[in-house]
Design a protein around this motif. Structure first.
Motif, PDB file in Angstrom:
ATOM      1  N   LEU A 139      -2.122   5.435   0.472  1.00  0.00           N
ATOM      2  CA  LEU A 139      -3.491   5.244  -0.010  1.00  0.00           C
ATOM      3  C   LEU A 139      -4.484   6.020   0.851  1.00  0.00           C
ATOM      4  CD1 LEU A 139      -5.067   1.982  -1.296  1.00  0.00           C
ATOM      5  CD2 LEU A 139      -6.280   3.276   0.464  1.00  0.00           C
TER       6      LEU A 139
ATOM      7  N   LEU B  37      -5.476  -4.028   2.052  1.00  0.00           N
ATOM      8  CA  LEU B  37      -6.234  -2.871   2.538  1.00  0.00           C
ATOM      9  C   LEU B  37      -7.329  -3.320   3.499  1.00  0.00           C
ATOM     10  CD1 LEU B  37      -7.120   0.069   2.600  1.00  0.00           C
ATOM     11  CD2 LEU B  37      -8.335  -0.322   0.431  1.00  0.00           C
TER      12      LEU B  37
ATOM     13  N   CYS C 225     -13.383   1.389  -7.001  1.00  0.00           N
ATOM     14  CA  CYS C 225     -12.008   1.871  -6.888  1.00  0.00           C
ATOM     15  C   CYS C 225     -11.085   0.867  -7.572  1.00  0.00           C
ATOM     16  CB  CYS C 225     -11.595   2.014  -5.422  1.00  0.00           C
ATOM     17  SG  CYS C 225     -12.528   3.244  -4.491  1.00  0.00           S
TER      18      CYS C 225
ATOM     19  N   LEU D  20      -7.451  -0.426  -8.018  1.00  0.00           N
ATOM     20  CA  LEU D  20      -6.152  -0.398  -7.354  1.00  0.00           C
ATOM     21  C   LEU D  20      -5.085  -0.971  -8.263  1.00  0.00           C
ATOM     22  CD1 LEU D  20      -8.162  -0.237  -4.866  1.00  0.00           C
ATOM     23  CD2 LEU D  20      -6.321  -1.276  -3.542  1.00  0.00           C
TER      24      LEU D  20
ATOM     25  N   LEU E  64       0.865  -1.180   0.000  1.00  0.00           N
ATOM     26  CA  LEU E  64       0.000   0.000   0.000  1.00  0.00           C
ATOM     27  C   LEU E  64       0.897   1.223   0.000  1.00  0.00           C
ATOM     28  CD1 LEU E  64      -2.681  -0.947   2.711  1.00  0.00           C
ATOM     29  CD2 LEU E  64      -2.833  -1.257   0.223  1.00  0.00           C
TER      30      LEU E  64
ATOM     31  N   ARG F 146      -1.998   1.624  -4.909  1.00  0.00           N
ATOM     32  CA  ARG F 146      -2.643   2.949  -4.969  1.00  0.00           C
ATOM     33  C   ARG F 146      -4.008   2.831  -5.635  1.00  0.00           C
ATOM     34  NH1 ARG F 146       2.750   4.778  -6.731  1.00  0.00           N
ATOM     35  NH2 ARG F 146       3.640   6.184  -5.162  1.00  0.00           N
ATOM     36  N   ILE F 147      -4.898   3.757  -5.307  1.00  0.00           N
ATOM     37  CA  ILE F 147      -6.160   3.869  -6.031  1.00  0.00           C
ATOM     38  C   ILE F 147      -5.909   4.788  -7.216  1.00  0.00           C
ATOM     39  CG2 ILE F 147      -8.554   4.657  -5.953  1.00  0.00           C
ATOM     40  CD1 ILE F 147      -8.583   3.980  -2.981  1.00  0.00           C
TER      41      ILE F 147
END
Length: 258
Positions: free
Chosen positions: A33, A56, A220, A222, A30, A226-227
Motif C-alpha cells: 500500500l 493502516l 481512498c 480500500l 495490507l 490495497r487502495i
C-alpha cells in the motif's frame, strides 16, 4: 542584468507510506500500500470491514509492526527500528472507536496523563492547554467529572482532546462515531469539521459516507489491503471508476447510508 527565474521548492508530503505490507496469521491485511498525505489535507478511508483501514492507521501510529515498507513523517523514517515509538506518538494523535478513557480518573486527569507521564511535560502547562481545548469543544465545565457522568458524544470529544493536547502533526481517527447513538454523532462530526477548518492534517476511517463526502479533501477506497481508487469525494462518490468501488457504494446507497 538577466532576470533569475523563480523556481518553487517542492514541499514534502506530511506523511508518506510506501509499500506497506502487514499480515496476521498468514493472511495479508495490507498489500504493498502506498499513500501520501499533504500538509493540511484530510484523507478519508472507506471500505468494507476487514479492508485494512484500521490496520493502516495502527501501523502509522506504530501500534502494529510492519512486515515490509516504510513510513515517513515530514521526511523522517519513523519505521526505522532505532526510532523511539513514544517520540513519534507525540507527533501523531490517534482516536479510537471506543473512547478508552480511564473510568477512575477525571476528564482532566485522562487528558493530562500521557503528556505528564510519558512525555515529561510540566503539569501546569499541560493542564492549561487541556482546559483551553475543553473550553473550545464546549466541555469546559466537565474537567472534574468522571467519564461515566458524560454522554457518549462528550466522552468521544474528550478522547479527541486527549489526542490534541500535544499539538500533533497528524491526527488519526478510527471509526470515532461507530460506538455512538445516532443523535450524538453530530457533535463529534462538528468538532472534526472545526479541526479541518483550522488546517489539521487528518486521516479518518469511517462508515459515515455522508460525512466523508463533506469533510474529505480526498477519499481512498480500500479493498483487500490495497487502495483501489482515490480522488476528490465528488469523483469517488459521484463517478467511481473501479467496479469494486461501484459495488461497495451501491450497497451503501441501498442501505440508506449515502
Amino acid at each position: 542584468m538577466d532576470e533569475v527565474a523563480f523556481v518553487p521548492v517542492p514541499t514534502l508530503p506530511a506523511l508518506t507510506c510506501s509499500g506497506l505490507r502487514k499480515s496476521f496469521r498468514g493472511g495479508l491485511v495490507l498489500q504493498d500500500l502506498d499513500l501520501d498525505v499533504a500538509e493540511h489535507e484530510v484523507v478519508v478511508l472507506i471500505g468494507a470491514s476487514g479492508s485494512g483501514k484500521s490496520t493502516l492507521l495502527r501501523c502509522i501510529n506504530l501500534l502494529e509492526e510492519l512486515d515490509d515498507g516504510t513510513i515517513l513523517l515530514d521526511g523522517e523514517h519513523i519505521t526505522d527500528p532505532r526510532i523511539n515509538p513514544d517520540t513519534v506518538r507525540r507527533k501523531i494523535g490517534m482516536v479510537f472507536q471506543s473512547y478508552n478513557l480511564f473510568p477512575h480518573m477525571t476528564v482532566l486527569e485522562n487528558i493530562t496523563l500521557a503528556p505528564e507521564r510519558v512525555h515529561r511535560r510540566r503539569r501546569a502547562e499541560v493542564e492549561a492547554e487541556a482546559s483551553t481545548w475543553l473550553e473550545r469543544v464546549g466541555l469546559g465545565d466537565k474537567a472534574r467529572e468522571y467519564p461515566d457522568r458524560l454522554s457518549g458524544g462528550q466522552q468521544q470529544r474528550v478522547a479527541i482532546v486527549r489526542a490534541l493536547v500535544n499539538s500533533p502533526r497528524l491526527l488519526l481517527l478510527d471509526e470515532v462515531t461507530s460506538a455512538l447513538d445516532p443523535e450524538l454523532v453530530g457533535e463529534v462530526l462538528s468538532m472534526i469539521k472545526d479541526l479541518k477548518t483550522e488546517g489539521m492534517t487528518m486521516i479518518l476511517a469511517t462508515h459515515e459516507m455522508a460525512f466523508a463526502r463533506q469533510v474529505a479533501d480526498r477519499v481512498c477506497f480500500l479493498d483487500g489491503g490495497r487502495i483501489l481508487e482515490q480522488g476528490p469525494p465528488e469523483q469517488v462518490f459521484g463517478s467511481p471508476q473501479h467496479p469494486r468501488t461501484r459495488q461497495f457504494l451501491r450497497r451503501i446507497i441501498e442501505a440508506g447510508r449515502l
